[in-house]
Write a protein that holds these residues in place. Structure first.
Motif, PDB file in Angstrom:
ATOM      1  N   TYR A 116       0.822  -1.203   0.000  1.00 21.24           N
ATOM      2  CA  TYR A 116       0.000   0.000   0.000  1.00 21.24           C
ATOM      3  C   TYR A 116       0.858   1.255   0.000  1.00 21.24           C
ATOM      4  N   ILE A 117       0.308   2.286  -0.617  1.00 25.78           N
ATOM      5  CA  ILE A 117       0.922   3.605  -0.628  1.00 25.78           C
ATOM      6  C   ILE A 117       0.048   4.522   0.234  1.00 25.78           C
ATOM      7  N   GLN A 118       0.672   5.252   1.139  1.00 26.14           N
ATOM      8  CA  GLN A 118      -0.081   6.142   2.027  1.00 26.14           C
ATOM      9  C   GLN A 118       0.355   7.589   1.809  1.00 26.14           C
ATOM     10  N   ILE A 119      -0.639   8.456   1.696  1.00 31.92           N
ATOM     11  CA  ILE A 119      -0.389   9.875   1.483  1.00 31.92           C
ATOM     12  C   ILE A 119      -0.975  10.661   2.640  1.00 31.92           C
ATOM     13  N   LYS A 120      -0.190  11.570   3.202  1.00 33.84           N
ATOM     14  CA  LYS A 120      -0.660  12.457   4.265  1.00 33.84           C
ATOM     15  C   LYS A 120      -0.513  13.894   3.781  1.00 33.84           C
ATOM     16  N   VAL A 121      -1.646  14.586   3.715  1.00 34.91           N
ATOM     17  CA  VAL A 121      -1.643  15.977   3.249  1.00 34.91           C
ATOM     18  C   VAL A 121      -1.589  16.891   4.461  1.00 34.91           C
ATOM     19  N   PRO A 122      -0.584  17.741   4.568  1.00 36.29           N
ATOM     20  CA  PRO A 122      -0.488  18.632   5.735  1.00 36.29           C
ATOM     21  C   PRO A 122      -1.561  19.714   5.711  1.00 36.29           C
ATOM     22  N   ALA A 123      -1.785  20.336   6.857  1.00 40.20           N
ATOM     23  CA  ALA A 123      -2.724  21.454   6.935  1.00 40.20           C
ATOM     24  C   ALA A 123      -2.278  22.568   5.995  1.00 40.20           C
ATOM     25  N   GLY A 124      -3.249  23.205   5.359  1.00 40.42           N
ATOM     26  CA  GLY A 124      -2.933  24.292   4.447  1.00 40.42           C
ATOM     27  C   GLY A 124      -2.533  23.848   3.054  1.00 40.42           C
ATOM     28  N   ALA A 125      -2.635  22.557   2.751  1.00 36.81           N
ATOM     29  CA  ALA A 125      -2.223  22.047   1.442  1.00 36.81           C
ATOM     30  C   ALA A 125      -3.337  21.214   0.821  1.00 36.81           C
ATOM     31  N   ARG A 126      -3.201  20.939  -0.488  1.00 36.50           N
ATOM     32  CA  ARG A 126      -4.094  20.059  -1.206  1.00 36.50           C
ATOM     33  C   ARG A 126      -3.254  19.293  -2.219  1.00 36.50           C
ATOM     34  N   GLN A 275      -3.075  27.403   9.792  1.00 34.01           N
ATOM     35  CA  GLN A 275      -2.725  28.307  10.892  1.00 34.01           C
ATOM     36  C   GLN A 275      -3.614  28.007  12.098  1.00 34.01           C
ATOM     37  N   LYS A 276      -3.048  28.107  13.274  1.00 32.56           N
ATOM     38  CA  LYS A 276      -3.746  27.777  14.505  1.00 32.56           C
ATOM     39  C   LYS A 276      -4.812  28.820  14.838  1.00 32.56           C
ATOM     40  N   ILE A 277      -6.040  28.351  15.147  1.00 35.57           N
ATOM     41  CA  ILE A 277      -7.120  29.217  15.621  1.00 35.57           C
ATOM     42  C   ILE A 277      -7.542  28.721  16.998  1.00 35.57           C
ATOM     43  N   THR A 278      -7.288  29.505  18.021  1.00 33.48           N
ATOM     44  CA  THR A 278      -7.631  29.139  19.395  1.00 33.48           C
ATOM     45  C   THR A 278      -8.916  29.858  19.811  1.00 33.48           C
ATOM     46  N   GLY A 291     -21.107  31.194   3.930  1.00 38.36           N
ATOM     47  CA  GLY A 291     -20.136  32.094   3.313  1.00 38.36           C
ATOM     48  C   GLY A 291     -19.255  31.368   2.318  1.00 38.36           C
ATOM     49  N   LYS A 292     -18.348  32.155   1.729  1.00 39.68           N
ATOM     50  CA  LYS A 292     -17.450  31.615   0.707  1.00 39.68           C
ATOM     51  C   LYS A 292     -16.176  32.452   0.691  1.00 39.68           C
ATOM     52  N   PHE A 293     -15.023  31.776   0.745  1.00 40.59           N
ATOM     53  CA  PHE A 293     -13.729  32.464   0.717  1.00 40.59           C
ATOM     54  C   PHE A 293     -12.809  31.795  -0.299  1.00 40.59           C
ATOM     55  N   ARG A 294     -11.872  32.579  -0.757  1.00 39.27           N
ATOM     56  CA  ARG A 294     -10.784  32.027  -1.565  1.00 39.27           C
ATOM     57  C   ARG A 294      -9.553  31.903  -0.676  1.00 39.27           C
ATOM     58  N   ILE A 295      -8.921  30.754  -0.756  1.00 38.44           N
ATOM     59  CA  ILE A 295      -7.738  30.516   0.082  1.00 38.44           C
ATOM     60  C   ILE A 295      -6.658  31.547  -0.218  1.00 38.44           C
ATOM     61  N   GLY A 296      -6.608  31.998  -1.452  1.00 42.08           N
ATOM     62  CA  GLY A 296      -5.590  32.983  -1.829  1.00 42.08           C
ATOM     63  C   GLY A 296      -5.741  34.318  -1.124  1.00 42.08           C
ATOM     64  N   ASP A 297      -6.935  34.597  -0.559  1.00 41.80           N
ATOM     65  CA  ASP A 297      -7.142  35.874   0.133  1.00 41.80           C
ATOM     66  C   ASP A 297      -6.582  35.865   1.555  1.00 41.80           C
ATOM     67  N   GLY A 298      -6.269  34.691   2.094  1.00 39.77           N
ATOM     68  CA  GLY A 298      -5.641  34.618   3.409  1.00 39.77           C
ATOM     69  C   GLY A 298      -6.625  34.484   4.552  1.00 39.77           C
TER      70      GLY A 298
END
Length: 327
Positions: A116-126, A275-278, A291-298
């Motif tokens: 098997y091949i396993q892929i882990k995508v980090p936070a903030g990535a696709r 990014q961490k949200i506490t 709502g709707k956001f673009r990731i590029g807007d931050g």
């Protein structure tokens, strides 16, 4: 066979000769010869050789100590050990090869153990990639995905912990199955989105094209038509219409939510931007957001919009390189 074992264990010399012949013979043994070897006939010949050899030894007992008694004894040991080694190896090879042949007959496909091949995508990535059957998969941030290096057998099975968007190659004879901790999705060729993070309560399957069947552990099964979604609520699947297709365009850099709890939205933003949200305090923890956001807007832009639209108060958190929600 006990007689043979007794002879081998009689002395260290016998064992030594046995080992030597064993090494030589094993490298030369051919499979086809092993399958057709008659071990019973071989054992009879071995016993006859031992009997004749013992007669030779008895006839040499009166020879002088410096005559040919010792060399003959060595030749005798070598000869007997040779027969013993060959017999043991052939019997063992026959046993192994016949068992292997029987196993292959019982399992004619002779399937290899899957890797098997396993892929882990980090936070903030696709990530986007193609499976061995040419199906295309997008994985959202924080997703773990496992699939075989080669699809074999009657099904094409993969394992998802997170969110995935699938364009499955058509193959009616080999159903494609997405396994998750909350339920399974079975298709033969279609386009659909699965949201199934192990650590989050939501489990949603949305069908964009084709046909899917969704199963959950309690035994419930539903079949979806295009533009329908199945969501697990109170351990039961409910079907509703897909009202906003943009919700499933996260692979294009969109974050969309419709009537979702504020806590789920903040968690989604944290995962999508990496990014961490506490959350220290929320006046209305059950508030539903759309709502709707673009990731590029931050992330800062997204929180600013939520602040203006819903009265959420936040501030930067330099220590964690994120933000703190204080109201």
């Amino acid at each position: 066979m006990q007689e043979l074992k007794d002879w081998v264990n009689t002395s260290d010399t016998n064992k030594l000769y046995f080992r030597q012949i064993l090494d030589k013979w094993s490298s030369a043994m051919e499979q086809e010869q092993s399958l057709h070897f008659d071990k019973n006939s071989a054992f009879k010949r071995f016993k006859l050789s031992v009997f004749r050899a013992e007669g030779l030894m008895d006839g040499n007992k009166q020879l002088p100590r410096n005559a040919h008694h010792i060399p003959n004894r060595r030749r005798l040991y070598y000869r007997i050990a040779s027969y013993a080694a060959i017999l043991f190896l052939i019997v063992g090879a026959v046993y192994f090869l016949r068992n292997e042949r029987d196993s292959n007959l019982q399992n004619p496909k002779n399937e290899e153990r899957l890797s098997y091949i396993q892929i882990k995508v980090p936070a903030g990535a696709r990530e986007k990639f193609t499976l061995p059957d040419q199906s295309v998969v997008w994985l959202n941030a924080g997703t773990t995905f496992k699939y075989p290096s080669v699809f074999s057998g009657d099904t094409r099975e993969v394992f998802l912990n997170g969110e995935g968007y699938f364009q499955v190659a058509k193959d009616a004879n080999h159903p494609f199955i997405v396994n998750t901790a909350k339920g399974n999705i079975t298709v033969t060729g279609t386009t659909f989105n699965v949201y199934a993070y192990d650590a989050r309560p939501r489990f949603v399957t949305a069908l964009l094209e084709g046909h899917v069947r969704v199963n959950v552990p309690n035994g419930q099964t539903v079949n979806l038509l295009p533009a329908q979604k199945a969501e697990l609520k109170n351990e039961s699947l409910s079907i509703s219409a897909v009202t906003d297709p943009d919700e499933y365009k996260w692979m294009e850099g969109l974050i969309c939510f419709e009537n979702e709890r504020i806590t789920d939205v903040l968690e989604n933003l944290q995962n999508s931007f990496g990014q961490k949200i506490t959350v220290k305090h929320l006046d209305k923890p059950n508030l539903l957001l759309t709502g709707k956001f673009r990731i590029g807007d931050g992330l800062d832009y997204a929180l600013k919009v939520l602040s203006e639209s819903y009265g959420i108060t936040y501030k930067p958190d330099p220590a964690n390189r994120g933000y703190v929600i204080i109201n």
